[in-house]
Design a protein around this motif. Structure first.
Motif, PDB file in Angstrom:
ATOM      1  N   HIS A 165      -1.360  -0.619   7.853  1.00  0.00           N
ATOM      2  CA  HIS A 165      -1.315   0.589   7.014  1.00  0.00           C
ATOM      3  C   HIS A 165      -2.488   1.482   7.411  1.00  0.00           C
ATOM      4  O   HIS A 165      -3.594   1.363   6.901  1.00  0.00           O
ATOM      5  CB  HIS A 165      -1.405   0.189   5.539  1.00  0.00           C
ATOM      6  CG  HIS A 165      -1.417   1.355   4.600  1.00  0.00           C
ATOM      7  ND1 HIS A 165      -0.262   1.954   4.142  1.00  0.00           N
ATOM      8  CD2 HIS A 165      -2.448   2.052   4.042  1.00  0.00           C
ATOM      9  CE1 HIS A 165      -0.589   2.957   3.331  1.00  0.00           C
ATOM     10  NE2 HIS A 165      -1.905   3.035   3.260  1.00  0.00           N
ATOM     11  N   SER A 200       0.814  -1.217   0.000  1.00  0.00           N
ATOM     12  CA  SER A 200       0.000   0.000   0.000  1.00  0.00           C
ATOM     13  C   SER A 200       0.844   1.262   0.000  1.00  0.00           C
ATOM     14  O   SER A 200       0.435   2.281  -0.535  1.00  0.00           O
ATOM     15  CB  SER A 200      -0.917   0.012   1.215  1.00  0.00           C
ATOM     16  OG  SER A 200      -1.738  -1.123   1.213  1.00  0.00           O
ATOM     17  N   CYS A 201       1.997   1.234   0.639  1.00  0.00           N
ATOM     18  CA  CYS A 201       2.882   2.401   0.596  1.00  0.00           C
ATOM     19  C   CYS A 201       4.325   1.954   0.812  1.00  0.00           C
ATOM     20  O   CYS A 201       4.583   0.781   1.046  1.00  0.00           O
ATOM     21  CB  CYS A 201       2.455   3.458   1.614  1.00  0.00           C
ATOM     22  SG  CYS A 201       3.007   3.114   3.296  1.00  0.00           S
ATOM     23  N   ILE A 228       6.390   2.297   3.227  1.00  0.00           N
ATOM     24  CA  ILE A 228       6.905   1.823   4.518  1.00  0.00           C
ATOM     25  C   ILE A 228       6.112   0.639   5.065  1.00  0.00           C
ATOM     26  O   ILE A 228       6.393   0.175   6.165  1.00  0.00           O
ATOM     27  CB  ILE A 228       7.006   2.953   5.572  1.00  0.00           C
ATOM     28  CG1 ILE A 228       5.647   3.621   5.814  1.00  0.00           C
ATOM     29  CG2 ILE A 228       8.068   3.966   5.171  1.00  0.00           C
ATOM     30  CD1 ILE A 228       5.656   4.545   7.033  1.00  0.00           C
ATOM     31  N   CYS A 229       5.133   0.156   4.330  1.00  0.00           N
ATOM     32  CA  CYS A 229       4.413  -1.046   4.762  1.00  0.00           C
ATOM     33  C   CYS A 229       5.413  -2.186   4.960  1.00  0.00           C
ATOM     34  O   CYS A 229       6.418  -2.275   4.263  1.00  0.00           O
ATOM     35  CB  CYS A 229       3.403  -1.468   3.699  1.00  0.00           C
ATOM     36  SG  CYS A 229       1.835  -0.599   3.794  1.00  0.00           S
ATOM     37  N   HIS A 262       0.637   6.448   6.408  1.00  0.00           N
ATOM     38  CA  HIS A 262       0.985   5.288   7.227  1.00  0.00           C
ATOM     39  C   HIS A 262       1.623   5.754   8.536  1.00  0.00           C
ATOM     40  O   HIS A 262       2.647   6.428   8.544  1.00  0.00           O
ATOM     41  CB  HIS A 262       1.935   4.362   6.443  1.00  0.00           C
ATOM     42  CG  HIS A 262       2.104   3.011   7.083  1.00  0.00           C
ATOM     43  ND1 HIS A 262       2.217   1.853   6.343  1.00  0.00           N
ATOM     44  CD2 HIS A 262       2.157   2.639   8.386  1.00  0.00           C
ATOM     45  CE1 HIS A 262       2.348   0.828   7.180  1.00  0.00           C
ATOM     46  NE2 HIS A 262       2.319   1.284   8.423  1.00  0.00           N
TER      47      HIS A 262
END
Ligand SMILES: [Zn+2]
Length: 499
Positions: free
Chosen positions: A227, A174-175, A177-178, A268
């Motif tokens: 997230h 999802s991003c 840093i997930c 996040h």
């Protein structure tokens, strides 16, 4: 011969990346596969890996070979070197196990030091790139600031990060840093060698990792396993305190959870920590406002922007007092000072809490922020003012609000090379400046009027630095919601109202 280089990489990994001897042949064969090879090559002496602080020298000939043979394009060397290093590194579960084992046998500090060193040795933390960054101390009006020009991270556009906040998570991960990024290499991501450590904060699963860009020593990012968007509230504060209870040698702080005054990644939930003492940490009180016998000492910090410090050895008392202020600040208004907590349905007040452990208790600093814009200041009223945007236009996040600046890489060329040249006698014509130099026109003309154009290269560099220092000092003042001169009485009143 290339196989000898691969054997050297295996030797490097045995020496520095804990590659077990039992995995030696297996690992060498995996490397052969990556290079489209199927024999072990001639028996040549393997160059020593003694004293190496990173794998650059070992990787270099392998990358050159891969490019030459068309296995990768020139633009893929970073990704390919990350894949090579992952092949010779411990799996995430093994790293966690070693971390726990070091913690039990040698203590927590030794374990975090080991983990940091491990991430450098696998080249996840880009030690050699970080060493190229510019970094100097700047004597500011209130403190010694630290200025860095980070040559390893792209600049972030404020408006883009605001748009990200409203974007539904899509794709995988999802991003950026997930946790699903551990080992991920899709869409140009290079996370083969990312390794993380579990940590539970206030009953919620988090994990933490080091930043590959490392703005400061042992720059850690502490991330919610889920997230879920950034939020600064009592729960966040409790989580920060839980972190320093488990990692008392690190500071930890949260960016304000609004666009323009926080980090680039609001989608996040995450915090930033590290081993380095920030300039703000060294600041003293301007005024102490709590009663002398109060359980929690509360006061305003002698600092550029608006910071309230709390100190106590009573965890619940300090938590309750600071949490009260976080909540009160969300709805605080003072039209005379331009502080409006809401306009057009958008919230504007947030803060950055920073927590540290002391010998006996805790210190919490709350940096009060407001992200409102108006016609005069479309990028933010309490943001770097337009005359300073040539140096810094991006959000002033948590780390910078504490006095450690991360300036964009472009300044290295634009100011230290091109602008400095005019101070050393290169003919100057403002109208003829290249497009990307136009933003610096005022600054160049200011420097020319101050210093003339016959400086030595060293003097020119010092003149540029000195102007950058002044600007960084001024920007921090811009971010103060309570102006030191006109707002000090109301600031005191606000703090007292929260006690
Ligand atoms: Zn995420």
């Amino acid at each position: 011969m290339i196989q000898t280089n691969l054997k050297q990489l295996v030797e490097y990994a045995k020496a520095y990346c804990m590659l077990p001897k039992a995995d030696e042949y297996y690992t060498f064969n995996r490397l052969l596969l990556l290079l489209n090879l199927d024999d072990c090559g001639a028996d040549e002496p393997i160059p020593s890996v003694e004293g190496m602080t990173g794998p650059d020298a070992v990787l270099e000939p392998i990358l050159a070979y891969a490019v030459e043979k068309g296995i990768i394009d020139e633009g893929q060397t970073e990704a390919f070197s990350s894949r090579l290093m992952d092949t010779v590194s411990l799996r995430p579960s093994q790293v966690q196990a070693v971390f726990e084992e070091k913690k039990a046998s040698l203590g927590l500090k030794a374990a975090t030091d080991w983990f940091h060193d491990y991430c450098e040795k696998t080249d996840y933390v880009k030690r050699s790139a970080i060493e190229k960054n510019l970094r100097w101390d700047a004597k500011g009006e209130k403190a010694d600031l630290v200025i860095t020009v980070n040559l390893s991270k792209p600049e972030v556009d404020n408006k883009k990060s605001a748009a990200m906040l409203h974007k539904k998570p899509s794709g995988y991960p999802s991003c950026v840093i997930c946790r699903q990024n551990e080992g991920f290499t899709g869409h140009g991501t290079v996370r083969d060698t990312l390794r993380t450590i579990d940590v539970t904060l206030d009953g919620t699963p988090f994990f933490w990792q080091f930043s590959p860009y490392a703005y400061y020593y042992q720059h850690a990012i502490i991330i919610n396993t889920e997230h879920t968007p950034m939020i600064v509230n009592t729960t966040a504060l409790r989580r920060l305190m839980d972190f320093v209870d488990q990692y008392p040698h690190y500071f930890i702080g949260s960016n304000a959870a609004l666009p323009r005054i926080g980090g680039s990644l609001l989608v996040h939930d995450h915090y930033q920590g590290g081993l380095e003492q920030m300039p703000m940490h060294r600041a003293d009180y301007r005024t102490v406002l709590s009663a002398p016998d109060a359980k929690v000492k509360v006061g305003i910090l002698e600092w550029y922007n608006s910071v309230v410090r709390f100190e106590s050895d009573d965890r619940e008392a300090i938590l309750a007092t600071a949490a009260r202020m976080i909540e009160a600040w969300k709805d605080y208004n003072n039209a005379a000072l331009g502080i409006l907590s809401e306009s057009a349905g958008e919230k504007h007040n947030s803060c950055s809490p920073v927590v540290r452990r002391t010998e006996t208790g805790y210190i919490i600093d709350l940096i009060l922020r407001n992200n409102r814009t108006d016609e005069t200041y479309p990028d933010g009223i309490f943001h770097a003012h337009p005359e300073y945007h040539n140096i810094k236009k991006e959000s002033i996040g948590l780390i910078e609000a504490m006095g450690l600046y991360i300036l964009p890489a472009r300044l290295n060329r634009q100011l230290f090379k091109e602008a400095a040249a005019y101070l050393c006698g290169k003919p100057y014509d403002g109208d003829a400046l290249a497009e990307d130099m136009q933003v610096h026109r005022e600054m160049i003309e200011l420097l020319l009027s101050r210093h003339g154009n016959s400086l030595t290269p060293e003097e020119a560099e010092a003149a540029v630095r000195s102007r950058i220092n002044e600007v960084c000092d001024a920007i921090l003042k811009n971010t103060a919601v309570f102006d030191e001169n006109t707002g000090s009485e109301v600031f005191r009143a606000f703090v007292v109202s929260c006690l």
